[in-house]
Scaffold this active site. Structure first.
Site, PDB file in Angstrom:
ATOM      1  N   PRO A  16      44.274  45.568  52.662  1.00 29.35           N
ATOM      2  CA  PRO A  16      43.086  45.787  51.848  1.00 29.35           C
ATOM      3  C   PRO A  16      42.610  44.565  51.062  1.00 29.35           C
ATOM      4  O   PRO A  16      43.415  43.797  50.547  1.00 29.35           O
ATOM      5  CB  PRO A  16      43.511  46.901  50.887  1.00 29.35           C
ATOM      6  CG  PRO A  16      44.989  46.969  50.959  1.00 29.35           C
ATOM      7  CD  PRO A  16      45.377  46.470  52.309  1.00 29.35           C
ATOM      8  N   ASN A  17      41.299  44.456  51.020  1.00 32.43           N
ATOM      9  CA  ASN A  17      40.569  43.424  50.266  1.00 32.43           C
ATOM     10  C   ASN A  17      40.569  42.050  50.934  1.00 32.43           C
ATOM     11  O   ASN A  17      39.874  41.138  50.483  1.00 32.43           O
ATOM     12  CB  ASN A  17      41.087  43.312  48.817  1.00 32.43           C
ATOM     13  CG  ASN A  17      40.976  44.629  48.085  1.00 32.43           C
ATOM     14  OD1 ASN A  17      39.890  45.188  47.986  1.00 32.43           O
ATOM     15  ND2 ASN A  17      42.093  45.166  47.595  1.00 32.43           N
ATOM     16  N   ARG A  24      36.925  36.369  47.192  1.00 31.77           N
ATOM     17  CA  ARG A  24      37.763  37.131  46.271  1.00 31.77           C
ATOM     18  C   ARG A  24      38.740  36.203  45.544  1.00 31.77           C
ATOM     19  O   ARG A  24      39.563  35.544  46.174  1.00 31.77           O
ATOM     20  CB  ARG A  24      38.560  38.131  47.119  1.00 31.77           C
ATOM     21  CG  ARG A  24      39.652  38.830  46.408  1.00 31.77           C
ATOM     22  CD  ARG A  24      40.635  39.440  47.401  1.00 31.77           C
ATOM     23  NE  ARG A  24      41.637  40.206  46.680  1.00 31.77           N
ATOM     24  CZ  ARG A  24      42.827  40.486  47.144  1.00 31.77           C
ATOM     25  NH1 ARG A  24      43.184  40.092  48.352  1.00 31.77           N
ATOM     26  NH2 ARG A  24      43.680  41.177  46.415  1.00 31.77           N
ATOM     27  N   TYR A  29      43.367  32.867  45.971  1.00 33.15           N
ATOM     28  CA  TYR A  29      43.470  33.029  47.428  1.00 33.15           C
ATOM     29  C   TYR A  29      42.756  31.944  48.233  1.00 33.15           C
ATOM     30  O   TYR A  29      42.841  31.940  49.457  1.00 33.15           O
ATOM     31  CB  TYR A  29      42.957  34.420  47.820  1.00 33.15           C
ATOM     32  CG  TYR A  29      43.763  35.534  47.188  1.00 33.15           C
ATOM     33  CD1 TYR A  29      45.107  35.693  47.511  1.00 33.15           C
ATOM     34  CD2 TYR A  29      43.198  36.414  46.270  1.00 33.15           C
ATOM     35  CE1 TYR A  29      45.869  36.702  46.932  1.00 33.15           C
ATOM     36  CE2 TYR A  29      43.943  37.430  45.689  1.00 33.15           C
ATOM     37  CZ  TYR A  29      45.278  37.569  46.026  1.00 33.15           C
ATOM     38  OH  TYR A  29      46.043  38.553  45.451  1.00 33.15           O
ATOM     39  N   ASN A  80      50.069  40.524  56.707  1.00 30.84           N
ATOM     40  CA  ASN A  80      49.848  40.384  55.268  1.00 30.84           C
ATOM     41  C   ASN A  80      49.371  41.769  54.808  1.00 30.84           C
ATOM     42  O   ASN A  80      48.184  42.090  54.924  1.00 30.84           O
ATOM     43  CB  ASN A  80      48.794  39.324  54.948  1.00 30.84           C
ATOM     44  CG  ASN A  80      48.612  39.164  53.442  1.00 30.84           C
ATOM     45  OD1 ASN A  80      49.096  39.992  52.660  1.00 30.84           O
ATOM     46  ND2 ASN A  80      47.913  38.116  53.037  1.00 30.84           N
ATOM     47  N   ALA A  83      48.050  44.561  48.979  1.00 31.94           N
ATOM     48  CA  ALA A  83      48.641  45.404  47.931  1.00 31.94           C
ATOM     49  C   ALA A  83      49.599  46.461  48.491  1.00 31.94           C
ATOM     50  O   ALA A  83      50.526  46.902  47.792  1.00 31.94           O
ATOM     51  CB  ALA A  83      47.538  46.069  47.115  1.00 31.94           C
ATOM     52  N   HIS A  86      53.526  46.289  48.207  1.00 33.83           N
ATOM     53  CA  HIS A  86      54.290  46.716  47.033  1.00 33.83           C
ATOM     54  C   HIS A  86      54.367  48.233  46.885  1.00 33.83           C
ATOM     55  O   HIS A  86      55.007  48.729  45.953  1.00 33.83           O
ATOM     56  CB  HIS A  86      53.658  46.099  45.773  1.00 33.83           C
ATOM     57  CG  HIS A  86      53.218  44.680  45.964  1.00 33.83           C
ATOM     58  ND1 HIS A  86      54.112  43.665  46.244  1.00 33.83           N
ATOM     59  CD2 HIS A  86      51.978  44.091  45.973  1.00 33.83           C
ATOM     60  CE1 HIS A  86      53.447  42.524  46.388  1.00 33.83           C
ATOM     61  NE2 HIS A  86      52.146  42.760  46.233  1.00 33.83           N
ATOM     62  N   ASP A  93      57.997  52.273  57.344  1.00 30.50           N
ATOM     63  CA  ASP A  93      58.474  53.200  58.383  1.00 30.50           C
ATOM     64  C   ASP A  93      57.862  52.866  59.735  1.00 30.50           C
ATOM     65  O   ASP A  93      58.536  52.919  60.768  1.00 30.50           O
ATOM     66  CB  ASP A  93      58.149  54.650  58.012  1.00 30.50           C
ATOM     67  CG  ASP A  93      59.071  55.213  56.935  1.00 30.50           C
ATOM     68  OD1 ASP A  93      60.059  54.524  56.570  1.00 30.50           O
ATOM     69  OD2 ASP A  93      58.816  56.338  56.457  1.00 30.50           O
ATOM     70  N   GLU A 105      56.250  38.550  57.636  1.00 30.93           N
ATOM     71  CA  GLU A 105      55.397  38.938  56.495  1.00 30.93           C
ATOM     72  C   GLU A 105      54.815  37.675  55.869  1.00 30.93           C
ATOM     73  O   GLU A 105      55.542  36.703  55.661  1.00 30.93           O
ATOM     74  CB  GLU A 105      56.282  39.683  55.486  1.00 30.93           C
ATOM     75  CG  GLU A 105      55.593  40.079  54.197  1.00 30.93           C
ATOM     76  CD  GLU A 105      56.575  40.764  53.229  1.00 30.93           C
ATOM     77  OE1 GLU A 105      57.719  41.114  53.646  1.00 30.93           O
ATOM     78  OE2 GLU A 105      56.205  40.924  52.052  1.00 30.93           O
ATOM     79  N   HIS A 107      52.165  36.082  52.767  1.00 25.80           N
ATOM     80  CA  HIS A 107      51.303  36.197  51.578  1.00 25.80           C
ATOM     81  C   HIS A 107      50.678  34.841  51.308  1.00 25.80           C
ATOM     82  O   HIS A 107      51.378  33.819  51.323  1.00 25.80           O
ATOM     83  CB  HIS A 107      52.109  36.653  50.356  1.00 25.80           C
ATOM     84  CG  HIS A 107      52.746  37.978  50.584  1.00 25.80           C
ATOM     85  ND1 HIS A 107      52.017  39.141  50.572  1.00 25.80           N
ATOM     86  CD2 HIS A 107      54.005  38.315  50.903  1.00 25.80           C
ATOM     87  CE1 HIS A 107      52.819  40.143  50.860  1.00 25.80           C
ATOM     88  NE2 HIS A 107      54.031  39.672  51.077  1.00 25.80           N
ATOM     89  N   SER A 109      49.351  33.838  48.462  1.00 27.05           N
ATOM     90  CA  SER A 109      49.792  33.364  47.144  1.00 27.05           C
ATOM     91  C   SER A 109      51.318  33.469  47.053  1.00 27.05           C
ATOM     92  O   SER A 109      51.946  34.190  47.830  1.00 27.05           O
ATOM     93  CB  SER A 109      49.136  34.200  46.049  1.00 27.05           C
ATOM     94  OG  SER A 109      49.592  35.548  46.127  1.00 27.05           O
ATOM     95  N   ARG A 114      53.851  35.474  40.301  1.00 31.90           N
ATOM     96  CA  ARG A 114      52.793  36.322  39.751  1.00 31.90           C
ATOM     97  C   ARG A 114      53.392  37.530  39.015  1.00 31.90           C
ATOM     98  O   ARG A 114      54.566  37.510  38.655  1.00 31.90           O
ATOM     99  CB  ARG A 114      51.842  36.722  40.880  1.00 31.90           C
ATOM    100  CG  ARG A 114      51.193  35.484  41.531  1.00 31.90           C
ATOM    101  CD  ARG A 114      50.225  35.866  42.612  1.00 31.90           C
ATOM    102  NE  ARG A 114      49.101  36.638  42.071  1.00 31.90           N
ATOM    103  CZ  ARG A 114      48.244  37.324  42.831  1.00 31.90           C
ATOM    104  NH1 ARG A 114      48.370  37.310  44.162  1.00 31.90           N
ATOM    105  NH2 ARG A 114      47.252  37.999  42.297  1.00 31.90           N
ATOM    106  N   ARG A 118      54.463  42.475  41.840  1.00 28.43           N
ATOM    107  CA  ARG A 118      54.284  41.842  43.155  1.00 28.43           C
ATOM    108  C   ARG A 118      55.591  41.268  43.699  1.00 28.43           C
ATOM    109  O   ARG A 118      55.639  40.725  44.801  1.00 28.43           O
ATOM    110  CB  ARG A 118      53.232  40.719  43.079  1.00 28.43           C
ATOM    111  CG  ARG A 118      51.841  41.217  42.758  1.00 28.43           C
ATOM    112  CD  ARG A 118      50.821  40.080  42.814  1.00 28.43           C
ATOM    113  NE  ARG A 118      49.666  40.414  42.009  1.00 28.43           N
ATOM    114  CZ  ARG A 118      48.618  41.142  42.420  1.00 28.43           C
ATOM    115  NH1 ARG A 118      48.591  41.596  43.661  1.00 28.43           N
ATOM    116  NH2 ARG A 118      47.611  41.412  41.615  1.00 28.43           N
TER     117      ARG A 118
HETATM  118  C1  DQA Z   1      48.691  39.050  48.814  1.00 26.71           C
HETATM  119  C2  DQA Z   1      49.490  39.297  47.530  1.00 26.71           C
HETATM  120  C3  DQA Z   1      49.406  40.752  47.115  1.00 26.71           C
HETATM  121  O1  DQA Z   1      50.166  40.969  45.933  1.00 26.71           O
HETATM  122  C4  DQA Z   1      47.960  41.127  46.840  1.00 26.71           C
HETATM  123  O2  DQA Z   1      47.873  42.492  46.510  1.00 26.71           O
HETATM  124  C5  DQA Z   1      47.039  40.758  47.937  1.00 26.71           C
HETATM  125  C6  DQA Z   1      47.247  39.526  48.676  1.00 26.71           C
HETATM  126  C7  DQA Z   1      48.642  37.559  49.194  1.00 26.71           C
HETATM  127  O3  DQA Z   1      48.261  37.267  50.324  1.00 26.71           O
HETATM  128  O4  DQA Z   1      48.955  36.688  48.375  1.00 26.71           O
HETATM  129  O5  DQA Z   1      46.046  41.436  48.173  1.00 26.71           O
HETATM  130  O6  DQA Z   1      49.322  39.751  49.885  1.00 26.71           O
END
Ligand code: DQA
Length: 157
Positions: A16-17, A24, A29, A80, A83, A86, A93, A105, A107, A109, A114, A118
């Site tokens: 998401p996002n 954003r 980011y 990735n 959110a 977490h 699963d 995985e 990320h 950031s 942070r 997170r």
């Molecule tokens: C993220 C880190 C997450 O905590 C956050 O909710 C994101 C982006 C990252 O790519 O740094 O949406 O996964």
């Protein structure tokens, strides 16, 4: 025929996002977009004779459906989960149904620098590797790692 890095794409999933990447919170980011990530991942995969299949969703269930698809038809997963990292036992699963499939995985950031919420990742309980704080380059590292875990070499020039 067994799936290889060259015969099946790497599933690159974004939660998401991340569709708003570039706009954003650029101070966290960066200004690169998902299209930039796709180009970088394609380049990284091509080094090993492979391709990527990059997707983004704001919906947990859709990400889960795509993990099920990767289970059948992809060489590995770069994820990735944003959110959902977490919060989502359901994504963990789903990844746990992917026996033997490389999962990395990513990320953008450094989540460990942070907020405390997170610092915990459900996905890390299944991931073969975790990359955080390397910006979009982290995705390229992840694709190279999937290739290595698949036993892929470097494509001849
Ligand atoms: C993220 C880190 C997450 O905590 C956050 O909710 C994101 C982006 C990252 O790519 O740094 O949406 O996964």
């Amino acid at each position: 025929m067994p799936r290889t890095f060259a015969s099946a794409p790497v599933m690159v999933l974004n939660g998401p996002n991340l569709n708003l990447l570039g706009k954003r919170q650029p101070e966290i980011y960066g200004t690169d977009t998902l299209a930039d990530i796709e180009a970088l991942c394609s380049e990284a995969a091509a080094v090993h004779g492979g391709t990527v299949d990059l997707r983004q969703s704001n919906h947990e269930g859709e990400l889960i459906d795509w993990i099920h698809e990767a289970r059948e038809a992809h060489s590995g997963i770069v994820i990735n989960p944003a959110a959902y990292t977490h919060t989502s036992v359901a994504i963990l699963d789903a990844l746990n149904t992917c026996d033997g499939l490389p999962v990395i995985e990513v990320h953008l950031s450094n989540v460990h620098r942070r907020e405390e919420f997170r610092h915990h990742s459900y996905v890390s309980l299944r991931a073969d590797g975790v990359i955080a704080g390397c910006g979009i380059q982290g995705y390229a590292f992840a694709v190279h790692r999937v290739a290595t875990l698949c036993g892929a070499g470097t494509a001849a020039a």
